[in-house]
Design a protein around this motif. Structure first.
Motif, PDB file in Angstrom:
ATOM      1  N   LYS A   1       0.911  -1.071   0.275  1.00 60.86           N
ATOM      2  CA  LYS A   1      -0.055  -0.055  -0.116  1.00 60.86           C
ATOM      3  C   LYS A   1       0.912   1.141   0.146  1.00 60.86           C
ATOM      4  CE  LYS A   1      -2.781  -2.415   3.258  1.00 60.86           C
ATOM      5  NZ  LYS A   1      -3.324  -2.470   4.551  1.00 60.86           N
ATOM      6  N   THR A   2       0.486   2.098  -0.736  1.00 57.09           N
ATOM      7  CA  THR A   2       1.325   3.407  -0.865  1.00 57.09           C
ATOM      8  C   THR A   2       1.336   4.320   0.503  1.00 57.09           C
ATOM      9  OG1 THR A   2      -0.418   4.529  -2.008  1.00 57.09           O
ATOM     10  CG2 THR A   2       1.437   3.279  -3.455  1.00 57.09           C
ATOM     11  N   LYS A   3       0.313   4.158   0.995  1.00 60.44           N
ATOM     12  CA  LYS A   3       0.202   5.226   2.237  1.00 60.44           C
ATOM     13  C   LYS A   3       0.853   4.736   3.243  1.00 60.44           C
ATOM     14  CE  LYS A   3      -2.373   8.328  -0.011  1.00 60.44           C
ATOM     15  NZ  LYS A   3      -3.686   8.029  -0.260  1.00 60.44           N
ATOM     16  N   LYS A   4       1.131   3.542   3.385  1.00 60.62           N
ATOM     17  CA  LYS A   4       1.467   2.989   4.484  1.00 60.62           C
ATOM     18  C   LYS A   4       3.192   2.595   4.525  1.00 60.62           C
ATOM     19  CE  LYS A   4      -2.125   1.722   7.011  1.00 60.62           C
ATOM     20  NZ  LYS A   4      -3.460   2.398   6.357  1.00 60.62           N
ATOM     21  N   GLN A   5       4.079   3.272   3.753  1.00 58.14           N
ATOM     22  CA  GLN A   5       5.321   3.027   3.545  1.00 58.14           C
ATOM     23  C   GLN A   5       6.150   2.709   4.944  1.00 58.14           C
ATOM     24  OE1 GLN A   5       7.219   2.279   0.732  1.00 58.14           O
ATOM     25  NE2 GLN A   5       5.129   1.801   0.221  1.00 58.14           N
ATOM     26  N   ASN A   6       5.865   3.546   6.014  1.00 54.43           N
ATOM     27  CA  ASN A   6       6.802   3.512   7.162  1.00 54.43           C
ATOM     28  C   ASN A   6       6.083   2.509   8.316  1.00 54.43           C
ATOM     29  OD1 ASN A   6       4.601   5.242   7.474  1.00 54.43           O
ATOM     30  ND2 ASN A   6       6.097   6.344   8.861  1.00 54.43           N
ATOM     31  N   LYS A   7       5.153   1.656   7.632  1.00 53.88           N
ATOM     32  CA  LYS A   7       4.422   1.004   8.772  1.00 53.88           C
ATOM     33  C   LYS A   7       4.577  -0.533   8.273  1.00 53.88           C
ATOM     34  CE  LYS A   7       0.858   4.002  10.527  1.00 53.88           C
ATOM     35  NZ  LYS A   7       1.718   5.287  10.104  1.00 53.88           N
TER      36      LYS A   7
END
Lengths: 150, 307
Positions: free
Chosen positions: A74-80
């Motif tokens: 998912k592109t919005k959760k790159q740092n999770k």
């Protein structure tokens, strides 16, 4: 983070990362492979890299045979990292799995350049599951009679 | 006399042990290492198992500093998804290869998470220090050798809340200079916007760029003029007429030769044979009766021929 997974990360990671495999080539590292899970061709290259792209696709086999895991990042959760992948386990006949893969990868404009790679990997994984299920090819253990020789 | 000789290149105590590195360079390195620890790709590339970590940078509440027992410390790590990395470090413990074994460096293992705390003398140090792979550091004294082991950026770091907040005052921000380090400001990046794809596709760039050449011109296959007539004609148009002329001349020659041969091979008719014979005789007569010849008299005498 406001980082750019992309060209910047690739420049840092391309020569040196824990997934890099450099053994293959004629006395040199002619082909460089990569053991990341998000890499469809397992090639160490920017397009296929699972580390330096925001949108990655991965196709793996899950423990029970005949089921294939398709995951996209998912592109919005790159740092999770925990919630990064959108996973789905597929246990269907091959044509329907192929259609699902094409839908997820190409038809919704996610990563249309990875369509062929995704399908190729799906075939390879599926075939390996079939082989795992039915056992490695049995050699003929009956001694072959060679005529004309003692 | 005692034998044996001396060691190769005896180690001297005046070896240059110390290295002077500019303080700004040292700070640049530490700051880069800290920022690299916040990028999941880099941390994964360094080899840490962070698939089940909920967020990066990983910040836990200050109550973790009060953890006393190692068993609870392990529970904490499991809860925050960092235990996979610890397990990796534990499984990797092995005896070193090579002579280092007998030089007090017997065991090697991978590095696990680095835990950063704030309060001096926190109980957390004692609780976490015995877990294989785990290292602890005080936020005031972050060691580059621990932040980027082996020179490779991207260590997996677990911050406590106050440690994470303290970073701002230690190193400053891009706008504010640091409080603890006199006159130090965070280094500016070389490129502000590193998203190459976005830059290339931006209006500013695309409006100035030449259009794509869709039809790529490929070089045509070279054809041999000596074998291929059309290739020859492209180079030398006269070749066509020259060739036609030569063909006609050849046909002519063949025909003429054939006629000549046929004529020679055909048996000649009686009249023709007689005509040839008489012509021969007449010529002979002219030869022997030629009166312009000066010594004709002598000639007739010994020839014995009469006219």
């Amino acid at each position: 983070m406001a980082t750019v997974p992309g060209q910047l990360i690739w420049e840092i990671v391309k020569k040196n990362n824990c997934f890099l495999v450099k053994e293959f080539g004629r006395g040199n590292a002619g082909v460089q492979f990569s053991k990341e899970s998000n890499n469809l061709y397992n090639l160490n290259s920017y397009k296929h890299s699972g580390l330096s792209n925001k949108k990655t696709v991965t196709i793996q086999s899950v423990g029970k045979d005949q089921s294939v895991l398709l995951a996209t990042s998912k592109t919005k959760k790159q740092n999770k990292p925990e919630s990064l992948l959108h996973k789905s386990v597929m246990r269907k006949e091959f044509p329907r799995m192929a259609k699902a893969v094409v839908n997820q990868v190409a038809d919704n404009y996610y990563r249309p350049d990875l369509k062929k790679a995704a399908l190729a990997r799906l075939s390879a994984v599926h075939r390996s599951l079939k082989v795992a299920k039915s056992g490695v090819k049995k050699r003929n253990r009956q001694a072959v009679k060679i005529r004309g020789r003692k | 006399m005692c034998r044996g000789g001396r060691m190769f290149a005896p180690t001297k105590i005046w070896r240059r042990w110390h290295r002077k590195i500019n303080i700004n360079l040292k700070r640049y390195a530490v700051v880069s290492a800290i920022s690299a620890s916040a990028i999941p790709s880099l941390v994964m590339a360094r080899g840490h198992r962070i698939e089940s970590v909920p967020e990066l940078p990983l910040v836990i509440s200050d109550s973790a500093e009060g953890v006393e027992k190692t068993s609870t410390a392990i529970k904490v790590l499991k809860q925050i998804g960092a235990y996979a990395d610890v397990e990796k470090a534990k499984d990797s413990q092995a005896i070193r290869t090579g002579k280092g074994k007998m030089r007090n460096r017997r065991y090697v293992s991978r590095k696990g998470p680095l835990i950063v705390y704030v309060t001096e003398g926190a109980k957390l140090v004692k609780a976490f220090r015995n877990i294989p792979g785990v290292e602890i550091a005080n936020a005031d004294r972050l060691n580059l050798l621990k932040l980027a082991p082996g020179g490779h950026l991207g260590r997996f770091v677990i911050w406590t809340k106050s440690a994470f907040e303290k970073l701002d005052s230690i190193y400053g921000t891009l706008d504010k200079s640091s409080e603890k380090k006199k006159g130090y400001v965070l280094p500016r990046p070389k490129m502000v916007n590193t998203d190459l794809a976005r830059i290339i596709n931006s209006d500013e760039v695309q409006s100035v760029v030449k259009p794509i050449k869709k039809d790529v011109k490929r070089a045509p296959l070279k054809k041999n003029p000596l074998k291929n007539l059309n290739a020859m004609l492209k180079l030398n148009p006269y070749a066509k007429t020259a060739r036609i002329m030569s063909l006609l001349a050849e046909a002519q020659r063949v025909k003429a030769k054939k006629e000549k041969l046929d004529k020679k091979r055909k048996p000649i008719s009686k009249e023709e044979a007689a005509a040839i014979k008489s012509a021969g005789k007449a010529w002979y007569q002219t030869m022997i009766s030629d009166s312009d010849y000066t010594e004709f008299e002598n000639f007739t005498k010994w020839l014995g021929v009469s006219q």
